[in-house]
Enzyme design. Structure first.
Site, PDB file in Angstrom:
ATOM      1  N   PRO A  10      82.802 158.782  88.634  1.00 56.83           N
ATOM      2  CG  PRO A  10      82.388 159.196  90.867  1.00 56.83           C
ATOM      3  CD  PRO A  10      81.836 158.451  89.686  1.00 56.83           C
ATOM      4  CG  ASN A  11      87.408 161.535  90.892  1.00 61.45           C
ATOM      5  OD1 ASN A  11      87.544 162.712  90.561  1.00 61.45           O
ATOM      6  ND2 ASN A  11      86.834 161.179  92.016  1.00 61.45           N
ATOM      7  NE  ARG A  18      91.162 158.651  90.960  1.00 70.87           N
ATOM      8  CZ  ARG A  18      90.134 157.824  91.119  1.00 70.87           C
ATOM      9  NH1 ARG A  18      89.641 157.170  90.075  1.00 70.87           N
ATOM     10  NH2 ARG A  18      89.622 157.643  92.293  1.00 70.87           N
ATOM     11  CE1 TYR A  23      91.686 153.133  91.453  1.00 67.88           C
ATOM     12  CE2 TYR A  23      92.533 155.339  91.863  1.00 67.88           C
ATOM     13  CZ  TYR A  23      91.721 154.274  92.226  1.00 67.88           C
ATOM     14  OH  TYR A  23      90.952 154.355  93.368  1.00 67.88           O
ATOM     15  CG  ASN A  75      85.267 151.563  87.677  1.00 67.75           C
ATOM     16  OD1 ASN A  75      84.819 151.771  88.813  1.00 67.75           O
ATOM     17  ND2 ASN A  75      86.567 151.563  87.420  1.00 67.75           N
ATOM     18  CB  ALA A  78      83.929 157.356  94.919  1.00 68.86           C
ATOM     19  CD  GLU A  99      81.041 146.030  91.698  1.00 69.58           C
ATOM     20  OE1 GLU A  99      80.191 145.147  91.990  1.00 69.58           O
ATOM     21  OE2 GLU A  99      81.685 146.662  92.553  1.00 69.58           O
ATOM     22  CG  HIS A 101      85.940 148.060  91.160  1.00 68.11           C
ATOM     23  ND1 HIS A 101      85.417 149.313  91.298  1.00 68.11           N
ATOM     24  CD2 HIS A 101      84.957 147.198  91.503  1.00 68.11           C
ATOM     25  CE1 HIS A 101      84.162 149.213  91.716  1.00 68.11           C
ATOM     26  NE2 HIS A 101      83.860 147.940  91.841  1.00 68.11           N
ATOM     27  NE  ARG A 108      92.459 151.199  96.903  1.00 65.82           N
ATOM     28  CZ  ARG A 108      92.117 152.238  96.144  1.00 65.82           C
ATOM     29  NH1 ARG A 108      91.444 152.059  95.020  1.00 65.82           N
ATOM     30  NH2 ARG A 108      92.462 153.471  96.497  1.00 65.82           N
TER      31      ARG A 108
HETATM   32  C1  DQA Z   1      87.690 152.192  91.579  1.00 68.85           C
HETATM   33  C2  DQA Z   1      87.771 151.912  93.089  1.00 68.85           C
HETATM   34  C3  DQA Z   1      86.984 152.946  93.869  1.00 68.85           C
HETATM   35  O1  DQA Z   1      87.088 152.684  95.269  1.00 68.85           O
HETATM   36  C4  DQA Z   1      87.506 154.339  93.611  1.00 68.85           C
HETATM   37  O2  DQA Z   1      86.720 155.302  94.286  1.00 68.85           O
HETATM   38  C5  DQA Z   1      87.606 154.644  92.155  1.00 68.85           C
HETATM   39  C6  DQA Z   1      88.119 153.611  91.256  1.00 68.85           C
HETATM   40  C7  DQA Z   1      88.585 151.238  90.774  1.00 68.85           C
HETATM   41  O3  DQA Z   1      88.395 151.153  89.570  1.00 68.85           O
HETATM   42  O4  DQA Z   1      89.494 150.612  91.336  1.00 68.85           O
HETATM   43  O5  DQA Z   1      87.344 155.749  91.717  1.00 68.85           O
HETATM   44  O6  DQA Z   1      86.357 151.985  91.148  1.00 68.85           O
END
Ligand code: DQA
Length: 149
Positions: A10-11, A18, A23, A75, A78, A99, A101, A108
């Site tokens: 998501p997102n 964003r 990011y 990735n 959240a 994984e 990020h 964080r």
């Molecule tokens: C994320 C880190 C997550 O905590 C966050 O909710 C994201 C992006 C990252 O790529 O740093 O959506 O996965």
């Protein structure tokens, strides 16, 4: 030649605009474009899928073995910190995965420091912005050659 699946949660479709402090400014399409080139150059194929919906990600993970997927880069966004369902799906399909990020989740908020994926992943790459995906792709290519796929 292996089939690599890149899954974004998501997102992550909003990358580029964003929370750029966390990011960066690269869009998801520009990142995936260069990853496809990297995979192709190494003799592999890369399928990229992004969804904001947990059930859609679950279905894609469950379909991965039937699609002949040898490796997953994910990735989970959240869902990293919440989704036992996605974790269970990754265990069920038993496909090696990395994984990824963009931000350093260990540095964080407390709630981001828990990942439901890290202990079952081949490895975790976190904190290098969009370059995290490139590092993951290098690692995936290396792992695939080790696994002789
Ligand atoms: C994320 C880190 C997550 O905590 C966050 O909710 C994201 C992006 C990252 O790529 O740093 O959506 O996965």
């Amino acid at each position: 030649m292996a089939k690599i699946l890149l899954l974004n949660g998501p997102n992550l479709n909003l990358l580029g605009s964003r929370e750029t402090d966390h990011y960066g400014t690269d869009s998801l399409s520009s990142i995936t474009e260069s990853l496809v080139m990297k995979a192709t150059k190494a003799g592999h194929s890369l399928i990229h899928l992004q969804s904001n919906a947990e059930h859609t990600l679950l279905e894609w993970i469950q379909a991965a073995p039937k699609e002949g997927t040898s490796f997953i880069i994910i990735n989970p966004g959240a869902f990293t910190h919440t989704s036992i369902a996605l974790r269970d799906a990754m265990i069920a399909v038993n496909i090696p995965f990395i994984e990824v990020h963009l931000s350093n989740i260990a540095a964080r908020e407390i709630f981001r420091q828990k990942s439901y994926f890290s202990d079952i992943a081949r490895g975790v790459i976190s904190g290098f912005g969009s370059f995290s995906y490139h590092v993951a792709m290098y690692a995936a290519i290396e792992e695939l050659s080790r696994l002789e796929i």
